[in-house]
Design a protein around this motif. Structure first.
Motif, PDB file in Angstrom:
ATOM      1  N   VAL A   1       2.929  13.577  -3.661  1.00 32.38           N
ATOM      2  CA  VAL A   1       1.825  14.146  -4.423  1.00 32.38           C
ATOM      3  C   VAL A   1       1.966  13.576  -5.831  1.00 32.38           C
ATOM      4  CG1 VAL A   1       0.769  16.249  -5.336  1.00 32.38           C
ATOM      5  CG2 VAL A   1       1.852  16.275  -3.071  1.00 32.38           C
ATOM      6  N   LEU A   2       0.955  12.864  -6.288  1.00 33.14           N
ATOM      7  CA  LEU A   2       0.986  12.254  -7.610  1.00 33.14           C
ATOM      8  C   LEU A   2       0.435  13.237  -8.634  1.00 33.14           C
ATOM      9  CD1 LEU A   2      -0.398   8.711  -6.660  1.00 33.14           C
ATOM     10  CD2 LEU A   2       1.981   9.515  -6.682  1.00 33.14           C
ATOM     11  N   VAL A   3       1.196  13.442  -9.701  1.00 35.16           N
ATOM     12  CA  VAL A   3       0.792  14.369 -10.760  1.00 35.16           C
ATOM     13  C   VAL A   3       0.869  13.635 -12.095  1.00 35.16           C
ATOM     14  CG1 VAL A   3       1.318  16.548 -11.930  1.00 35.16           C
ATOM     15  CG2 VAL A   3       1.604  16.378  -9.448  1.00 35.16           C
ATOM     16  N   ALA A   4      -0.172  13.774 -12.890  1.00 39.66           N
ATOM     17  CA  ALA A   4      -0.265  13.115 -14.198  1.00 39.66           C
ATOM     18  C   ALA A   4       0.474  13.943 -15.240  1.00 39.66           C
ATOM     19  CB  ALA A   4      -1.727  12.941 -14.587  1.00 39.66           C
ATOM     20  N   SER A   5       1.668  13.497 -15.598  1.00 37.95           N
ATOM     21  CA  SER A   5       2.485  14.290 -16.524  1.00 37.95           C
ATOM     22  C   SER A   5       1.975  14.256 -17.961  1.00 37.95           C
ATOM     23  CB  SER A   5       3.949  13.821 -16.481  1.00 37.95           C
ATOM     24  OG  SER A   5       4.070  12.513 -17.001  1.00 37.95           O
ATOM     25  N   GLN A   6       1.080  13.322 -18.296  1.00 37.48           N
ATOM     26  CA  GLN A   6       0.536  13.252 -19.656  1.00 37.48           C
ATOM     27  C   GLN A   6      -0.847  13.891 -19.784  1.00 37.48           C
ATOM     28  OE1 GLN A   6       0.782   9.143 -20.900  1.00 37.48           O
ATOM     29  NE2 GLN A   6       2.988   9.256 -21.152  1.00 37.48           N
ATOM     30  N   SER A   7      -1.279  14.597 -18.754  1.00 37.23           N
ATOM     31  CA  SER A   7      -2.579  15.264 -18.835  1.00 37.23           C
ATOM     32  C   SER A   7      -2.505  16.415 -19.831  1.00 37.23           C
ATOM     33  CB  SER A   7      -2.992  15.826 -17.471  1.00 37.23           C
ATOM     34  OG  SER A   7      -4.140  16.641 -17.624  1.00 37.23           O
ATOM     35  N   PRO A   8      -3.471  16.495 -20.749  1.00 37.25           N
ATOM     36  CA  PRO A   8      -3.477  17.629 -21.673  1.00 37.25           C
ATOM     37  C   PRO A   8      -3.896  18.939 -20.996  1.00 37.25           C
ATOM     38  CG  PRO A   8      -5.425  16.268 -21.999  1.00 37.25           C
ATOM     39  CD  PRO A   8      -4.562  15.551 -21.000  1.00 37.25           C
ATOM     40  N   HIS A   9      -4.343  18.849 -19.738  1.00 42.05           N
ATOM     41  CA  HIS A   9      -4.845  20.030 -19.029  1.00 42.05           C
ATOM     42  C   HIS A   9      -3.842  20.621 -18.046  1.00 42.05           C
ATOM     43  CE1 HIS A   9      -8.578  18.936 -20.873  1.00 42.05           C
ATOM     44  NE2 HIS A   9      -8.635  17.809 -20.202  1.00 42.05           N
ATOM     45  N   LEU A  10      -2.683  20.011 -17.942  1.00 39.18           N
ATOM     46  CA  LEU A  10      -1.666  20.505 -17.008  1.00 39.18           C
ATOM     47  C   LEU A  10      -0.441  20.993 -17.754  1.00 39.18           C
ATOM     48  CD1 LEU A  10      -1.643  17.699 -14.263  1.00 39.18           C
ATOM     49  CD2 LEU A  10      -2.878  19.871 -14.228  1.00 39.18           C
ATOM     50  N   GLU A  11       0.138  22.052 -17.232  1.00 33.58           N
ATOM     51  CA  GLU A  11       1.462  22.490 -17.668  1.00 33.58           C
ATOM     52  C   GLU A  11       2.364  22.328 -16.462  1.00 33.58           C
ATOM     53  OE1 GLU A  11       1.774  26.206 -19.722  1.00 33.58           O
ATOM     54  OE2 GLU A  11      -0.206  25.921 -20.649  1.00 33.58           O
TER      55      GLU A  11
ATOM     56  N   HIS B   1       0.847  -1.195   0.000  1.00 34.98           N
ATOM     57  CA  HIS B   1       0.000   0.000   0.000  1.00 34.98           C
ATOM     58  C   HIS B   1       0.879   1.240   0.000  1.00 34.98           C
ATOM     59  CE1 HIS B   1       0.954  -0.042   4.294  1.00 34.98           C
ATOM     60  NE2 HIS B   1       0.639   1.234   4.273  1.00 34.98           N
ATOM     61  N   PHE B   2       0.260   2.371  -0.263  1.00 37.77           N
ATOM     62  CA  PHE B   2       0.955   3.655  -0.201  1.00 37.77           C
ATOM     63  C   PHE B   2      -0.061   4.743   0.093  1.00 37.77           C
ATOM     64  CE2 PHE B   2      -0.248   2.919  -4.572  1.00 37.77           C
ATOM     65  CZ  PHE B   2      -0.677   4.146  -5.051  1.00 37.77           C
ATOM     66  N   SER B   3       0.412   5.811   0.691  1.00 41.55           N
ATOM     67  CA  SER B   3      -0.410   6.985   0.962  1.00 41.55           C
ATOM     68  C   SER B   3       0.077   8.099   0.056  1.00 41.55           C
ATOM     69  CB  SER B   3      -0.273   7.407   2.428  1.00 41.55           C
ATOM     70  OG  SER B   3      -0.724   6.377   3.273  1.00 41.55           O
ATOM     71  N   ALA B   4      -0.852   8.725  -0.652  1.00 44.28           N
ATOM     72  CA  ALA B   4      -0.450   9.768  -1.587  1.00 44.28           C
ATOM     73  C   ALA B   4      -1.579  10.783  -1.757  1.00 44.28           C
ATOM     74  CB  ALA B   4      -0.097   9.163  -2.942  1.00 44.28           C
ATOM     75  N   ALA B   5      -1.172  11.986  -2.129  1.00 46.55           N
ATOM     76  CA  ALA B   5      -2.125  13.046  -2.450  1.00 46.55           C
ATOM     77  C   ALA B   5      -2.266  13.132  -3.962  1.00 46.55           C
ATOM     78  CB  ALA B   5      -1.637  14.380  -1.884  1.00 46.55           C
ATOM     79  N   HIS B   6      -3.413  13.630  -4.401  1.00 52.07           N
ATOM     80  CA  HIS B   6      -3.651  13.804  -5.835  1.00 52.07           C
ATOM     81  C   HIS B   6      -4.890  14.671  -6.036  1.00 52.07           C
ATOM     82  CE1 HIS B   6      -7.268  11.320  -7.030  1.00 52.07           C
ATOM     83  NE2 HIS B   6      -7.190  11.129  -5.730  1.00 52.07           N
ATOM     84  N   PHE B   7      -5.161  14.967  -7.277  1.00 52.33           N
ATOM     85  CA  PHE B   7      -6.436  15.549  -7.670  1.00 52.33           C
ATOM     86  C   PHE B   7      -6.801  14.947  -9.019  1.00 52.33           C
ATOM     87  CE2 PHE B   7      -3.054  18.456  -8.875  1.00 52.33           C
ATOM     88  CZ  PHE B   7      -3.282  18.677 -10.223  1.00 52.33           C
ATOM     89  N   THR B   8      -8.052  14.602  -9.177  1.00 47.47           N
ATOM     90  CA  THR B   8      -8.542  14.074 -10.443  1.00 47.47           C
ATOM     91  C   THR B   8      -9.033  15.239 -11.288  1.00 47.47           C
ATOM     92  OG1 THR B   8      -9.158  11.961  -9.452  1.00 47.47           O
ATOM     93  CG2 THR B   8     -10.256  12.544 -11.510  1.00 47.47           C
ATOM     94  N   ILE B   9      -8.713  15.203 -12.562  1.00 52.81           N
ATOM     95  CA  ILE B   9      -9.113  16.253 -13.500  1.00 52.81           C
ATOM     96  C   ILE B   9     -10.331  15.756 -14.276  1.00 52.81           C
ATOM     97  CG2 ILE B   9      -8.398  17.603 -15.501  1.00 52.81           C
ATOM     98  CD1 ILE B   9      -5.465  17.122 -14.464  1.00 52.81           C
ATOM     99  N   PHE B  10     -11.393  16.563 -14.287  1.00 55.12           N
ATOM    100  CA  PHE B  10     -12.624  16.190 -14.985  1.00 55.12           C
ATOM    101  C   PHE B  10     -12.757  16.846 -16.358  1.00 55.12           C
ATOM    102  CE2 PHE B  10     -13.621  15.858 -10.407  1.00 55.12           C
ATOM    103  CZ  PHE B  10     -13.796  14.488 -10.343  1.00 55.12           C
ATOM    104  N   SER B  11     -12.136  17.996 -16.520  1.00 53.29           N
ATOM    105  CA  SER B  11     -12.187  18.713 -17.799  1.00 53.29           C
ATOM    106  C   SER B  11     -11.086  19.766 -17.787  1.00 53.29           C
ATOM    107  CB  SER B  11     -13.566  19.378 -17.990  1.00 53.29           C
ATOM    108  OG  SER B  11     -13.732  20.427 -17.038  1.00 53.29           O
ATOM    109  N   ALA B  12     -11.055  20.577 -18.818  1.00 55.12           N
ATOM    110  CA  ALA B  12     -10.020  21.607 -18.910  1.00 55.12           C
ATOM    111  C   ALA B  12     -10.128  22.658 -17.815  1.00 55.12           C
ATOM    112  CB  ALA B  12     -10.083  22.289 -20.279  1.00 55.12           C
TER     113      ALA B  12
END
Length: 177
Positions: free
Chosen positions: A79-89, A20-31
Motif C-alpha cells: 500500500v503506497l502512502v504519501a508521507s509528504q501529504s499535508p492532508h495525512l497524519e 512493473h509492480f502491483s500496489a494499492a493507493h488512494f489519491t487525495i484531491f483536497s483536505a
C-alpha cells in the motif's frame, strides 16, 4: 566541427515486461476528499541518451534495468502512502501504521505499507520518485547518461513522464544530479 569529429549519440529505450509492480493507493484531491483505496498494475519504462563510445556503446544499460527492477520490487504488493501529504497524519509503530485523513483512520500492518517521500500517490509523483531514485544512485552516476526519461503507467492510456538532464540545475527541475 566536421561530421567525422562529431560525437555520435543514441537513445536506449527500456520497456521490459518485468519492470512493473502491483500496489494499492488512494489519491487525495483536497483536505476532505480522496479516492477509495484501490490498486493498479503499474508499468515503468525508461529512455536514456548519451554519447556512443569507441566500443559502440552509450552505457551499460544493465545498470539501469537492474535499478528499475529493484525499485519495482520494493513497491510490489504494498500500500503506497504519501508521507509528504499535508492532508495525512501518519503514525508508525511495530504493530501498525496508522494513517489519519479527514476524521478517517486507516490501519495497516507495517510490512504491507511503503511510505514514500511524495505529496500524493499519483503517476506524476511516482515518475519523479523513480527518476530521483535512479539518478541518485552511485551506479547511475558512473554512466555517461545525458538525459533520462522515466514513464510510469497506472493502466492502459494513463502515463506520466519526467525527464532528468545531466546538466540541469536540480533546484529548477527537481530531478537533477
Amino acid at each position: 566541427m566536421a561530421a567525422a569529429e562529431q560525437t555520435r549519440r543514441a537513445s536506449i529505450q527500456l520497456a521490459k515486461e518485468d519492470m512493473h509492480f502491483s500496489a494499492a493507493h488512494f489519491t487525495i484531491f483536497s483536505a476532505n476528499e480522496r479516492e477509495n483505496l484501490h490498486g493498479h498494475n503499474f508499468f515503468v519504462e525508461a529512455s536514456a541518451s548519451g554519447p556512443i563510445d569507441a566500443n559502440g556503446l552509450c552505457f551499460d544499460y544493465t545498470v539501469l534495468k537492474t535499478r528499475l527492477r529493484a525499485l519495482c520490487d520494493s513497491l510490489d504488493e504494498t500500500v503506497l502512502v504519501a508521507s509528504q501529504s499535508p492532508h495525512l497524519e501518519i503514525e508508525e509503530s511495530p504493530e501498525e501504521v496508522v494513517v489519519e485523513f479527514d476524521n478517517e483512520t486507516l490501519r495497516f500492518p507495517p510490512r504491507d505499507v511503503k511510505l514514500l517521500p511524495i505529496r500524493n500517490v499519483t503517476v506524476e509523483e511516482l515518475a519523479h520518485w523513480f527518476t530521483a531514485k535512479v539518478t541518485g544512485d552511485e551506479s547511475f552516476a558512473a554512466l555517461s547518461v545525458e538525459t533520462l526519461t522515466i514513464r510510469l503507467s497506472s493502466g492502459p492510456g494513463q502515463w506520466a513522464e519526467t525527464t532528468w538532464f545531466a546538466d540541469a540545475d536540480p533546484a529548477v527541475t527537481g530531478t537533477g544530479p
